[in-house]
Enzyme design. Structure first.
Site: not given
Ligand code: HSE
Length: 409
Positions: A12, A100, A124, A131, A182, A185, A196, A200, A298
């Protein structure tokens, strides 16, 4: 010009740098200021990049630099991310994060620190990757009382389940593909065990209902036990299997929140959400269902959300964005066994009395599929409190329970 720092240069973080550098002109027009990456924190060496001179291994270079007004935390995990984010906020820097685990565990505390220091803490990217969902929920849907939020919140498991459903691949083969691409995690446990998605749904429930929901309050079941047999039975019954995160308001001081693999009817929109895509349905009392759909994982989709938060912080250096929830409390989340649900049950049977037992216990209308070749029977119950359903399942005789999954309408 506004100086920023990026903590972490993994998937990221490198995407954040890439977008900020490649879209510099259009971003500076939108932010109304040029955004300059002054430091990038990472313990690894990154030679040969056009911005290799910006790297540091020392967090103090960022924390003690008064020129840095916005920090993007994209390291992941709690340690040292929590200490770093907290110190940045306390020093009057706005922070954006895709983390998160950090938001689900420490969100209320960090939001309070941000508020006390008149800076922003935005996240976000922590739900749904690229999204836009948290900002629309908090701002565009601000007129609503939220009643229910649910959806497909993990790209990796959705990719794996899609491969199992559409290409008949085993869980192990599909997981390997997700890792090669990829999506998964570093440790796939967080994805495949549902942790995960749990983080969320905690963030969505906290924001939607205004009180922190902690991961340990939420029962999360992953997809490791899903077999191709169940995928096939679901298909014959008109369903596909998806990992669903769900939360709902039960009363003024009680919510339900859980993560589970569920049979989703083929005419439900979530059944068509495939591969690494996520979808979140937010039910407001004025809007009814609003659905958000897009790439949930991604490098660039997630970086897109981080950069949008950076731009928002740069545009609001003197203003706090309204994003807040209060501390959570014990007993706020109802035990899953007390929540009404529908169950899919797969049994291996020793005799044919099982069909009449199912009808007697669960009603004549129960959808039953009797596979005489495999000597198995599957059925889907009507909606009832989960522990009442499991009590009835325990009463079934001359059979063995092979699988129990949730089913949604
Ligand atoms: N591993 C996560 C997923 C990344 O697959 O959805 C995005 O949060």
């Amino acid at each position: 010009m506004v100086n920023i720092a990026v903590m972490g240069h993994g998937v990221v973080g490198s995407g954040v740098a890439e977008i900020l550098l490649s879209h510099a002109d259009s971003i500076s027009k939108k932010a109304k200021k040029q955004i300059n990456i002054k430091h990038i924190l990472d313990l690894r060496d990154f030679d040969g990049l056009s911005y290799s001179d910006k790297f540091t291994k020392d967090f103090r270079k960022i924390a003690d630099d008064d020129e840095v007004l916005v920090v993007a935390e994209v390291m992941g995990g709690i340690n040292p991310a929590y200490d770093y984010v907290k110190e940045c906020l306390l020093k009057g820097k706005s922070v954006v994060t895709s983390n998160k685990e950090l938001v689900a565990t420490k969100g209320a505390e960090l939001l309070k620190i941000a508020q006390d220091n008149n800076v922003n803490f935005l996240f976000e990217a922590s739900v749904g990757g690229g999204i836009p969902v948290l900002r629309p929920m908090a701002q565009c849907m601000a007129a609503n009382e939220m009643t229910e939020i649910f959806g497909i919140l993990n790209g990796t498991t959705n990719f794996i389940l899609t491969k199992m459903v559409k290409e008949n691949l085993s869980f192990e083969t599909a997981l390997k593909m997700a890792q090669d691409l990829g999506y998964a995690e570093r440790n796939p446990d967080a994805d495949v065990l549902g942790h995960d998605a749990c983080r969320k749904i905690c963030i969505l429930a906290s924001l939607g209902f205004g009180k922190h929901v902690y991961p340990e309050q939420v029962k999360a079941t992953g997809i490791t036990e899903i077999t191709l047999e169940d995928v096939d039975y679901a298909d014959k019954l008109g369903y596909v299997i998806k990992l669903i995160g769900h939360c709902a308001k039960l009363s003024s001081d009680k919510i339900a929140a859980s993560v589970y693999p569920a049979l989703v009817p083929r005419d439900n929109m979530l059944s068509g959400v495939n591969d690494v895509y996520n979808a979140v349905v937010v039910k407001g009392d004025a809007t009814d269902d609003v659905m958000f759909y897009g790439k949930g994982a991604g490098k660039l989709p997630t970086a897109s959300a981080v950069v949008a938060d950076i731009i928002d912080c740069v545009k609001h250096l003197q203003t706090r964005k309204y994003l807040f929830w209060e501390d959570g409390c014990k007993d706020y989340v109802e035990a899953q066994e007390n929540v009404p649900t529908r169950l899919y049950v797969r049994l291996s049977k020793t005799d044919n009395s099982v069909v009449s037992q199912i009808k007697a216990l669960f009603g004549d209308e129960t959808a039953i599929l009797n596979n005489t070749v495999a000597n198995e029977i599957v059925f889907i119950t009507a909606k009832q409190v989960e522990k009442e359903l499991t009590n009835k399942i325990q009463k079934l005789q001359n059979c063995k329970v092979e699988a129990i999954l949730h089913a949604i309408d």
